[in-house]
Design a protein around this motif. Structure first.
Motif, PDB file in Angstrom:
ATOM      1  N   CYS B  35       0.634  -1.193   0.214  1.00 56.20           N
ATOM      2  CA  CYS B  35      -0.147  -0.415   0.158  1.00 56.20           C
ATOM      3  C   CYS B  35       0.752   0.813  -0.032  1.00 56.20           C
ATOM      4  N   ILE B  36       2.181   1.074   0.601  1.00 60.00           N
ATOM      5  CA  ILE B  36       3.147   2.356   0.845  1.00 60.00           C
ATOM      6  C   ILE B  36       3.336   2.898  -0.922  1.00 60.00           C
ATOM      7  N   GLU B  37       4.225   1.285  -0.686  1.00 58.20           N
ATOM      8  CA  GLU B  37       4.683   1.747  -2.009  1.00 58.20           C
ATOM      9  C   GLU B  37       4.236   2.348  -3.148  1.00 58.20           C
ATOM     10  N   ARG B  38       2.439   1.784  -3.316  1.00 57.34           N
ATOM     11  CA  ARG B  38       1.364   1.897  -4.248  1.00 57.34           C
ATOM     12  C   ARG B  38       0.990   3.529  -3.708  1.00 57.34           C
ATOM     13  N   ALA B  39       1.138   4.299  -2.820  1.00 57.14           N
ATOM     14  CA  ALA B  39       0.696   5.145  -2.779  1.00 57.14           C
ATOM     15  C   ALA B  39       1.912   6.646  -2.928  1.00 57.14           C
ATOM     16  N   LEU B  40       2.817   5.901  -2.843  1.00 55.16           N
ATOM     17  CA  LEU B  40       4.489   6.982  -3.123  1.00 55.16           C
ATOM     18  C   LEU B  40       4.289   6.763  -4.645  1.00 55.16           C
ATOM     19  N   VAL B  41       3.742   5.831  -5.134  1.00 53.64           N
ATOM     20  CA  VAL B  41       4.228   5.422  -6.766  1.00 53.64           C
ATOM     21  C   VAL B  41       2.597   6.880  -7.125  1.00 53.64           C
ATOM     22  N   LYS B  42       1.919   6.765  -6.709  1.00 49.28           N
ATOM     23  CA  LYS B  42       0.613   7.117  -7.181  1.00 49.28           C
ATOM     24  C   LYS B  42      -0.202   8.370  -6.896  1.00 49.28           C
ATOM     25  N   SER B  43       1.833   9.097  -6.088  1.00 51.80           N
ATOM     26  CA  SER B  43       1.643  10.555  -5.033  1.00 51.80           C
ATOM     27  C   SER B  43       0.201  11.396  -5.382  1.00 51.80           C
ATOM     28  N   HIS B  44       1.192  11.589  -7.008  1.00 54.23           N
ATOM     29  CA  HIS B  44       0.747  12.682  -7.607  1.00 54.23           C
ATOM     30  C   HIS B  44      -1.153  12.752  -7.837  1.00 54.23           C
ATOM     31  N   TYR B  46      -3.407  12.063  -4.803  1.00 56.00           N
ATOM     32  CA  TYR B  46      -3.398  12.421  -3.689  1.00 56.00           C
ATOM     33  C   TYR B  46      -4.166  13.717  -3.881  1.00 56.00           C
ATOM     34  N   ASP B  47      -5.462  13.811  -3.246  1.00 54.52           N
ATOM     35  CA  ASP B  47      -6.701  15.751  -3.371  1.00 54.52           C
ATOM     36  C   ASP B  47      -5.921  16.001  -1.951  1.00 54.52           C
ATOM     37  N   PRO B  48      -4.466  16.984  -1.801  1.00 58.01           N
ATOM     38  CA  PRO B  48      -4.530  17.735  -0.332  1.00 58.01           C
ATOM     39  C   PRO B  48      -6.189  17.752   0.631  1.00 58.01           C
ATOM     40  N   ASP B  49      -7.113  18.081  -0.348  1.00 59.45           N
ATOM     41  CA  ASP B  49      -8.242  18.266   0.670  1.00 59.45           C
ATOM     42  C   ASP B  49      -9.263  17.364   0.913  1.00 59.45           C
ATOM     43  N   ARG B  50      -8.290  16.496   1.453  1.00 56.58           N
ATOM     44  CA  ARG B  50      -9.082  15.555   1.133  1.00 56.58           C
ATOM     45  C   ARG B  50      -8.441  14.333   1.983  1.00 56.58           C
ATOM     46  N   PRO B  51      -9.064  13.278   3.655  1.00 60.37           N
ATOM     47  CA  PRO B  51      -8.418  13.215   4.216  1.00 60.37           C
ATOM     48  C   PRO B  51      -7.511  11.884   3.448  1.00 60.37           C
ATOM     49  N   LEU B  52      -5.826  11.929   4.284  1.00 59.70           N
ATOM     50  CA  LEU B  52      -5.382  10.978   2.960  1.00 59.70           C
ATOM     51  C   LEU B  52      -5.210   9.768   4.278  1.00 59.70           C
ATOM     52  N   ARG B  53      -5.718   9.377   5.285  1.00 54.41           N
ATOM     53  CA  ARG B  53      -5.995   8.535   5.383  1.00 54.41           C
ATOM     54  C   ARG B  53      -6.752   7.516   4.845  1.00 54.41           C
ATOM     55  N   ALA B  54      -8.144   7.919   4.784  1.00 55.16           N
ATOM     56  CA  ALA B  54      -8.880   7.672   3.833  1.00 55.16           C
ATOM     57  C   ALA B  54      -8.341   7.011   2.815  1.00 55.16           C
ATOM     58  N   TRP B  55      -7.497   8.137   1.847  1.00 52.30           N
ATOM     59  CA  TRP B  55      -6.867   7.494   0.338  1.00 52.30           C
ATOM     60  C   TRP B  55      -6.366   6.018   0.938  1.00 52.30           C
ATOM     61  N   LEU B  56      -5.708   6.454   2.038  1.00 52.50           N
ATOM     62  CA  LEU B  56      -4.837   5.562   2.111  1.00 52.50           C
ATOM     63  C   LEU B  56      -5.171   4.515   2.375  1.00 52.50           C
ATOM     64  N   PHE B  57      -6.339   3.989   2.900  1.00 48.11           N
ATOM     65  CA  PHE B  57      -7.370   2.685   3.143  1.00 48.11           C
ATOM     66  C   PHE B  57      -8.033   2.274   1.993  1.00 48.11           C
ATOM     67  N   ALA B  58      -8.279   3.146   1.124  1.00 49.96           N
ATOM     68  CA  ALA B  58      -8.484   2.592  -0.563  1.00 49.96           C
ATOM     69  C   ALA B  58      -7.379   2.490  -1.073  1.00 49.96           C
ATOM     70  N   ILE B  59      -6.602   2.938  -1.112  1.00 48.12           N
ATOM     71  CA  ILE B  59      -5.589   1.476  -1.206  1.00 48.12           C
ATOM     72  C   ILE B  59      -4.986   0.330  -0.866  1.00 48.12           C
ATOM     73  N   LEU B  60      -5.160   0.501   0.364  1.00 52.97           N
ATOM     74  CA  LEU B  60      -4.761  -0.828   0.963  1.00 52.97           C
ATOM     75  C   LEU B  60      -5.698  -1.662   1.458  1.00 52.97           C
ATOM     76  N   ARG B  61      -7.155  -1.682   0.712  1.00 48.00           N
ATOM     77  CA  ARG B  61      -8.514  -2.704   0.270  1.00 48.00           C
ATOM     78  C   ARG B  61      -8.123  -3.156  -1.144  1.00 48.00           C
ATOM     79  N   ASN B  62      -7.601  -1.836  -1.907  1.00 47.61           N
ATOM     80  CA  ASN B  62      -7.710  -2.107  -3.706  1.00 47.61           C
ATOM     81  C   ASN B  62      -5.773  -3.533  -3.360  1.00 47.61           C
ATOM     82  N   VAL B  63      -4.988  -3.049  -2.678  1.00 53.23           N
ATOM     83  CA  VAL B  63      -4.195  -3.689  -2.650  1.00 53.23           C
ATOM     84  C   VAL B  63      -5.165  -5.080  -2.305  1.00 53.23           C
ATOM     85  N   PHE B  64      -5.421  -5.492  -0.780  1.00 53.26           N
ATOM     86  CA  PHE B  64      -5.638  -6.117  -0.358  1.00 53.26           C
ATOM     87  C   PHE B  64      -6.925  -7.411  -1.208  1.00 53.26           C
TER      88      PHE B  64
END
Lengths: 253, 169
Positions: B35-44, B46-64
């Motif tokens: 999840c963090i590896e993908r988040a780093l690749v896709k960091s561009h 990420y919309d900083p107005d949205r909660p980071l945690r929810a964005w990361l959870f969505a990535i983690l869920r997709n990875v899973f």
């Protein structure tokens, strides 16, 4: 007296989870004062939340394993996860019969997934466009092909899918992470659209054909030679696999 | 604070979400790493107005979910037989607190779509709206899944002899 029956059960959940505004909260609190069944439901939900949280509370305070912290310190790089190899092995079994699909090793797995993600996002955004689905229309096919080949950095032919029932609408230039990508859009007689998304594959790594389903949308993607390709559309899995196979062949030619 | 520092701050929550979702601590950390590896690749993206945690959870869920789909398994769960016969059959809790393993095992018996909702709401305290975004379904669906997950989880834990969840205060 208001009873449980007149209040939707979801309102009690929403109350416990802090989802209600002040007025609704007050209404529920009034109900709880007089309705033992509602009270016991709310208590049960709260106890369950507490038990769940308590069970997993330690992980929040324990130190994060060094291996995870290291990922953030290292330069961005994609690792191979064990299940990718497992999946590759499964893909070999499933796709082995098709011949030519599978190339053995699968070093570009995560890279291919990122491309697929970008392609799916682009598919969803642009197939919904009524007036401007493409930048360059099919009437300028030669120009489209030359322009996108040049920008993507790999010379390719825009495939003809009329035999499969799809007419070319045109294409557009997009970005996929850090590099240019092309999206080609086609439409069938019922106005159902599919897209082919192409981007350069500088490492020339190869993957098996992979399938990603997101709700009604299904995408097939693979890295092969100089290109990474994603075919996306709304159809059943078998049809998509057949179509992807045909498109794969066209890009081999 | 740069993106990587913010990400580092979310690691404990990512680990907890992954563990509760997947039910296996080691596999959970593998998924977090992906999840963090993908988040780093896709960091561009990420919309900083949205909660980071929810964005990361969505990535983690997709990875899973991708990992499940790719390995052709419907979930990383033990079968009911294993739960009844083998290591799964833990003795009823001696104390009020259920262990993470006990709860994880109970969660693992819920359908995946119910499990993720109850983990996000009950453990991670995400809003229904964020859960709807993370799981890609309407809020109404989140609510009906949550309601079904809660009653199923209560049944599972009671059936296992845990008294904590039905004790009258």
């Amino acid at each position: 007296m208001t009873s449980m029956k007149t209040i939707e059960n979801w309102a009690l959940h929403a109350y416990v989870d802090g989802e209600l505004d002040a007025a609704d909260r007050e209404a529920i609190e009034k109900l709880l004062a007089s309705d033992a069944a509602a009270r016991s439901a709310v208590d049960a939900y709260k106890r369950q939340n507490d038990a769940l949280k308590q069970a997993f509370t330690d992980v929040l305070s324990e130190p994060v394993p060094a291996s995870l912290v290291a990922v953030l310190k290292a330069p961005t790089r994609l690792r191979q996860r064990p299940w990718v190899s497992i999946a590759a092995a499964l893909a070999l079994v499933v796709l082995g019969g098709l011949g030519g699909w599978f190339t053995g090793r699968d070093p570009g797995g995560v890279r291919a997934e990122v491309i697929a993600d970008n392609a799916i996002a682009a598919h969803e955004i642009f197939t919904a466009e009524v007036r401007h689905p493409v930048e360059v229309t099919a009437s300028e096919r030669d120009h489209l092909q030359a322009w996108l080949s040049k920008r993507v950095g790999v010379s390719f032919k825009v495939p003809d899918l009329t035999a499969e029932g799809y007419t070319l609408l045109g294409g557009r230039l997009l970005a996929s992470s850090d590099q240019p990508a092309a999206q080609l859009m086609y439409e069938d007689a019922n106005k159902r659209r599919i897209t082919i998304f192409l981007t350069a594959n500088p490492g020339k790594s190869e993957t098996a054909l992979r399938v990603e389903e997101r709700g009604p949308l299904i995408a097939c993607y693979w890295l092969d030679g100089p290109l990474g390709l994603v075919v996306a559309g709304e159809m059943d899995r078998d049809r998509m696999m057949k179509l992807a196979r045909i498109i794969y062949d066209k890009f081999q030619a | 604070m740069d993106f990587k520092q913010q990400l580092a701050g979310e690691l404990p929550h990512l680990r907890r979400f992954a563990w509760a979702l997947i039910g296996d601590a080691a596999l959970a950390d593998d998924v977090v790493q992906d999840c963090i590896e993908r988040a780093l690749v896709k960091s561009h993206l990420y919309d900083p107005d949205r909660p980071l945690r929810a964005w990361l959870f969505a990535i983690l869920r997709n990875v899973f979910i991708s990992s499940l789909r790719r390995s052709g398994r419907s979930a990383v769960v033990k079968t009911v037989d294993e739960l009844v016969g083998g290591e799964g059959s833990v003795a009823p809790a001696q104390e009020d607190r259920l262990s993470a393993a006990q709860v994880a095992e109970a969660l693992n018996r819920l359908p995946h779509q119910h499990r993720e909702v109850i983990v996000l709401v009950g453990i991670e305290e995400m809003s229904y709206r964020d859960v709807a975004e993370i799981t890609g379904v309407p809020i109404g669906t989140v609510m009906s899944r949550l309601s079904r997950a809660r009653s199923a989880l209560r049944d599972i834990l009671e059936e296992r002899g845990h008294t904590v969840l039905r004790r009258v205060k």
